[in-house]
Design a protein around this motif. Structure first.
Motif, mmCIF file in Angstrom:
data_model
loop_
_atom_site.group_PDB
_atom_site.id
_atom_site.type_symbol
_atom_site.label_atom_id
_atom_site.label_comp_id
_atom_site.label_asym_id
_atom_site.label_seq_id
_atom_site.Cartn_x
_atom_site.Cartn_y
_atom_site.Cartn_z
ATOM 1 N N LEU A 20 0.898 -1.254 -0.011
ATOM 2 C CA LEU A 20 -0.519 -0.144 0.023
ATOM 3 C C LEU A 20 1.018 1.323 -0.158
ATOM 4 C CD1 LEU A 20 -3.003 1.570 0.878
ATOM 5 C CD2 LEU A 20 -1.895 1.184 2.441
ATOM 6 N N VAL A 21 0.549 1.772 -1.188
ATOM 7 C CA VAL A 21 1.067 3.404 -0.684
ATOM 8 C C VAL A 21 0.079 4.863 -0.824
ATOM 9 C CG1 VAL A 21 2.518 5.867 -1.858
ATOM 10 C CG2 VAL A 21 3.110 2.636 -2.174
ATOM 11 N N ALA A 22 0.083 5.610 0.001
ATOM 12 C CA ALA A 22 -1.405 6.661 0.268
ATOM 13 C C ALA A 22 0.041 7.682 0.809
ATOM 14 C CB ALA A 22 -0.718 6.394 1.633
ATOM 15 N N ILE A 23 -1.069 8.679 -0.101
ATOM 16 C CA ILE A 23 -0.116 10.180 0.555
ATOM 17 C C ILE A 23 -1.935 11.086 0.087
ATOM 18 C CG2 ILE A 23 1.435 9.743 -1.522
ATOM 19 C CD1 ILE A 23 -0.678 11.487 -3.531
ATOM 20 N N GLU A 24 -0.541 11.903 1.223
ATOM 21 C CA GLU A 24 -1.825 13.906 1.658
ATOM 22 C C GLU A 24 -2.041 14.606 0.599
ATOM 23 O OE1 GLU A 24 -1.995 13.782 6.175
ATOM 24 O OE2 GLU A 24 -1.697 16.078 5.006
ATOM 25 N N LEU A 25 -2.845 14.454 -0.070
ATOM 26 C CA LEU A 25 -2.484 15.790 -1.221
ATOM 27 C C LEU A 25 -2.058 16.882 -0.794
ATOM 28 C CD1 LEU A 25 -5.682 14.634 -3.105
ATOM 29 C CD2 LEU A 25 -4.112 13.645 -3.429
ATOM 30 N N THR A 26 -0.991 17.796 -1.566
ATOM 31 C CA THR A 26 -0.918 19.298 -1.361
ATOM 32 C C THR A 26 -0.996 20.043 -2.547
ATOM 33 O OG1 THR A 26 1.471 18.567 -1.917
ATOM 34 C CG2 THR A 26 0.931 18.177 0.432
ATOM 35 N N GLU A 27 -1.556 19.498 -3.205
ATOM 36 C CA GLU A 27 -1.013 20.362 -5.028
ATOM 37 C C GLU A 27 -2.035 20.002 -5.831
ATOM 38 O OE1 GLU A 27 2.096 20.928 -6.684
ATOM 39 O OE2 GLU A 27 1.112 22.516 -8.392
ATOM 40 N N VAL A 28 -3.571 20.137 -6.459
ATOM 41 C CA VAL A 28 -4.450 20.460 -6.981
ATOM 42 C C VAL A 28 -4.912 20.806 -8.344
ATOM 43 C CG1 VAL A 28 -5.113 18.569 -5.501
ATOM 44 C CG2 VAL A 28 -5.985 20.561 -5.705
ATOM 45 N N GLU A 29 -4.949 21.245 -8.958
ATOM 46 C CA GLU A 29 -5.682 22.158 -10.510
ATOM 47 C C GLU A 29 -6.788 21.640 -11.064
ATOM 48 O OE1 GLU A 29 -1.605 23.604 -11.790
ATOM 49 O OE2 GLU A 29 -2.470 22.214 -13.633
ATOM 50 N N ALA A 30 -7.547 22.745 -10.982
ATOM 51 C CA ALA A 30 -9.298 22.142 -11.199
ATOM 52 C C ALA A 30 -9.235 22.158 -12.690
ATOM 53 C CB ALA A 30 -10.410 23.071 -10.892
ATOM 54 N N VAL B 205 -10.640 17.188 -11.166
ATOM 55 C CA VAL B 205 -9.323 18.203 -10.108
ATOM 56 C C VAL B 205 -8.356 17.136 -11.126
ATOM 57 C CG1 VAL B 205 -8.435 18.565 -8.362
ATOM 58 C CG2 VAL B 205 -10.818 18.772 -8.966
ATOM 59 N N LEU B 206 -6.934 18.007 -11.403
ATOM 60 C CA LEU B 206 -5.691 17.019 -11.373
ATOM 61 C C LEU B 206 -5.089 16.959 -9.911
ATOM 62 C CD1 LEU B 206 -3.261 16.067 -13.134
ATOM 63 C CD2 LEU B 206 -2.891 18.428 -13.246
ATOM 64 N N LEU B 207 -4.729 16.246 -9.872
ATOM 65 C CA LEU B 207 -4.018 15.673 -8.428
ATOM 66 C C LEU B 207 -2.250 15.969 -9.200
ATOM 67 C CD1 LEU B 207 -5.369 12.664 -7.339
ATOM 68 C CD2 LEU B 207 -5.910 14.721 -7.977
ATOM 69 N N ARG B 208 -1.593 17.119 -8.548
ATOM 70 C CA ARG B 208 -0.391 17.462 -8.967
ATOM 71 C C ARG B 208 0.252 16.803 -7.827
ATOM 72 N NH1 ARG B 208 1.056 20.210 -13.007
ATOM 73 N NH2 ARG B 208 3.058 20.714 -11.840
ATOM 74 N N ALA B 209 0.399 17.113 -6.619
ATOM 75 C CA ALA B 209 1.776 16.581 -5.347
ATOM 76 C C ALA B 209 0.802 16.037 -4.281
ATOM 77 C CB ALA B 209 2.579 17.221 -5.348
ATOM 78 N N GLY B 210 1.790 15.206 -3.246
ATOM 79 C CA GLY B 210 1.047 14.535 -2.280
ATOM 80 C C GLY B 210 1.983 14.416 -1.525
ATOM 81 N N ALA B 211 2.177 14.561 0.095
ATOM 82 C CA ALA B 211 3.411 13.393 1.103
ATOM 83 C C ALA B 211 2.778 12.604 0.639
ATOM 84 C CB ALA B 211 3.834 14.844 1.659
ATOM 85 N N ILE B 212 4.232 12.036 0.950
ATOM 86 C CA ILE B 212 3.432 10.006 1.452
ATOM 87 C C ILE B 212 3.692 10.318 2.482
ATOM 88 C CG2 ILE B 212 4.990 7.784 1.408
ATOM 89 C CD1 ILE B 212 5.141 9.073 -1.726
ATOM 90 N N PHE C 184 2.186 9.272 -16.938
ATOM 91 C CA PHE C 184 0.763 9.020 -16.064
ATOM 92 C C PHE C 184 0.060 10.421 -16.075
ATOM 93 C CE2 PHE C 184 2.028 4.939 -17.683
ATOM 94 C CZ PHE C 184 0.594 4.743 -18.401
ATOM 95 N N CYS C 185 -0.893 10.693 -15.661
ATOM 96 C CA CYS C 185 -1.622 11.628 -15.169
ATOM 97 C C CYS C 185 -2.835 11.592 -14.543
ATOM 98 C CB CYS C 185 -2.069 13.833 -15.236
ATOM 99 S SG CYS C 185 -0.091 14.123 -16.012
ATOM 100 N N VAL C 186 -3.235 11.464 -13.259
ATOM 101 C CA VAL C 186 -4.520 11.213 -12.443
ATOM 102 C C VAL C 186 -5.420 12.231 -12.087
ATOM 103 C CG1 VAL C 186 -3.615 10.838 -10.175
ATOM 104 C CG2 VAL C 186 -5.786 9.470 -11.094
ATOM 105 N N ASN C 187 -6.643 12.274 -12.721
ATOM 106 C CA ASN C 187 -7.956 13.428 -11.942
ATOM 107 C C ASN C 187 -8.810 13.109 -11.462
ATOM 108 O OD1 ASN C 187 -7.760 15.764 -14.336
ATOM 109 N ND2 ASN C 187 -6.674 14.014 -14.849
ATOM 110 N N MET C 188 -9.318 13.862 -10.482
ATOM 111 C CA MET C 188 -11.135 13.120 -9.901
ATOM 112 C C MET C 188 -11.682 13.732 -10.172
ATOM 113 S SD MET C 188 -9.792 11.013 -7.041
ATOM 114 C CE MET C 188 -8.387 10.038 -7.734
ATOM 115 N N VAL C 189 -12.404 12.842 -11.604
ATOM 116 C CA VAL C 189 -13.448 13.688 -12.128
ATOM 117 C C VAL C 189 -14.887 14.101 -11.009
ATOM 118 C CG1 VAL C 189 -15.557 12.835 -13.918
ATOM 119 C CG2 VAL C 189 -13.554 11.861 -13.821
ATOM 120 N N CYS C 190 -15.514 14.954 -11.906
ATOM 121 C CA CYS C 190 -15.974 16.037 -10.968
ATOM 122 C C CYS C 190 -17.446 16.424 -11.738
ATOM 123 C CB CYS C 190 -15.627 17.369 -10.138
ATOM 124 S SG CYS C 190 -13.865 17.045 -8.891
ATOM 125 N N LEU C 191 -18.479 17.290 -10.812
ATOM 126 C CA LEU C 191 -19.306 17.936 -12.091
ATOM 127 C C LEU C 191 -19.074 18.890 -12.429
ATOM 128 C CD1 LEU C 191 -22.396 16.808 -10.235
ATOM 129 C CD2 LEU C 191 -21.712 15.730 -11.797
#
Length: 216
Positions: A32-42, A97-104, A81-88
């Motif tokens: 398992l790898v988990a990150i806490e999101l620190t940077e995103v873009e809409a 929302v594009l996930l740009r960075a996080g802390a492990i 690869f880049c990952v987004n969270m789909v919204c309305l």
DNA sequence: ATGAAGATTGCCT
DNA sequence: GGCAATCTTCATG
């Protein structure tokens, strides 16, 4: 418990700042790898020239036009690869929302192994610092395009962060987009060391046929 | 079928 | 700060 789908059933501009401090985790055979999101873009839908949804639905961006709370994963530059969270969005869908960075926060060894492939070294703060690095650290690839991050059974899940912690949020223009660069739809945790450095869009040079100048 | 650009990163000086 | 790596996707004929 994963974040509820209602959370993502809003416009991406509203969801983006709320995602800061939330956790994204990916469970695989390797661990398992988990990150806490620190940077995103809409990214808005059809009305946003910087969005992949701007020119309508295609095979690649089909997930963006589907229900919220799913991952939109795309491949770019022949290697990332880049990952987004789909919204309305306006019209009911296609914002993300594009996930740009996080802390492990879990699985740092596995994240580092994926990022270094056995050689070299990477500082902890750089493991998921940048959208392509984030995917690499979490082991996200195209097979996760369309994954439901609100499902407990999904290998890729979005979880609520530490509710007690309040973060100071900063905003600014989005990174690396060639159009609508003036819209401040980038959100990050102010002062966090895992936030990526801002880079303006850099056009690539093209090979010119008959390259050398005929003048002389 | 073909050509052009891309929501990036790492290594060089 | 600048450029190479590398391939998928989309628009056009």
């Amino acid at each position: 418990m994963p974040i509820s789908r209602d959370f993502f059933a809003r416009h991406a501009v509203a969801v983006a700042p709320d995602l800061l401090g939330c956790v994204l985790e990916h469970q695989t055979e390797a661990g398992l790898v988990a990150i806490e999101l620190t940077e995103v873009e809409a990214y808005a839908g059809r009305s946003d020239p910087a969005s992949h949804a701007y020119r309508g639905r295609t095979q690649r961006n089909a997930v963006m036009f589907g229900p919220p709370g799913h991952a939109y994963v795309y491949f770019t530059y022949g290697m990332h690869f880049c990952v987004n969270m789909v919204c309305l969005g306006e019209g009911g869908s296609a914002s993300a929302v594009l996930l740009r960075a996080g802390a492990i926060i879990a699985g740092e060894d596995l994240a580092r192994a994926r990022r270094t492939r056995g050689a070299g070294s990477v500082a902890a703060r750089d493991l998921a610092r940048g959208p392509a690095r984030l995917c690499q650290a979490l082991g996200i690839d195209r097979s996760l395009d369309g994954a439901d991050v609100c499902s407990q059974d999904s290998s890729l899940r979005a979880e609520a962060g530490h509710p007690a912690r309040s973060v100071k949020i900063a905003t600014g223009p989005r990174v690396g987009v060639s159009s609508a660069a003036d819209i401040p739809w980038r959100f990050w945790v102010d002062g966090d060391p895992t936030v990526s450095a801002y880079r303006a869009h850099t056009p690539r040079l093209r090979e010119v046929p008959g390259g050398s100048s005929p003048r002389g």
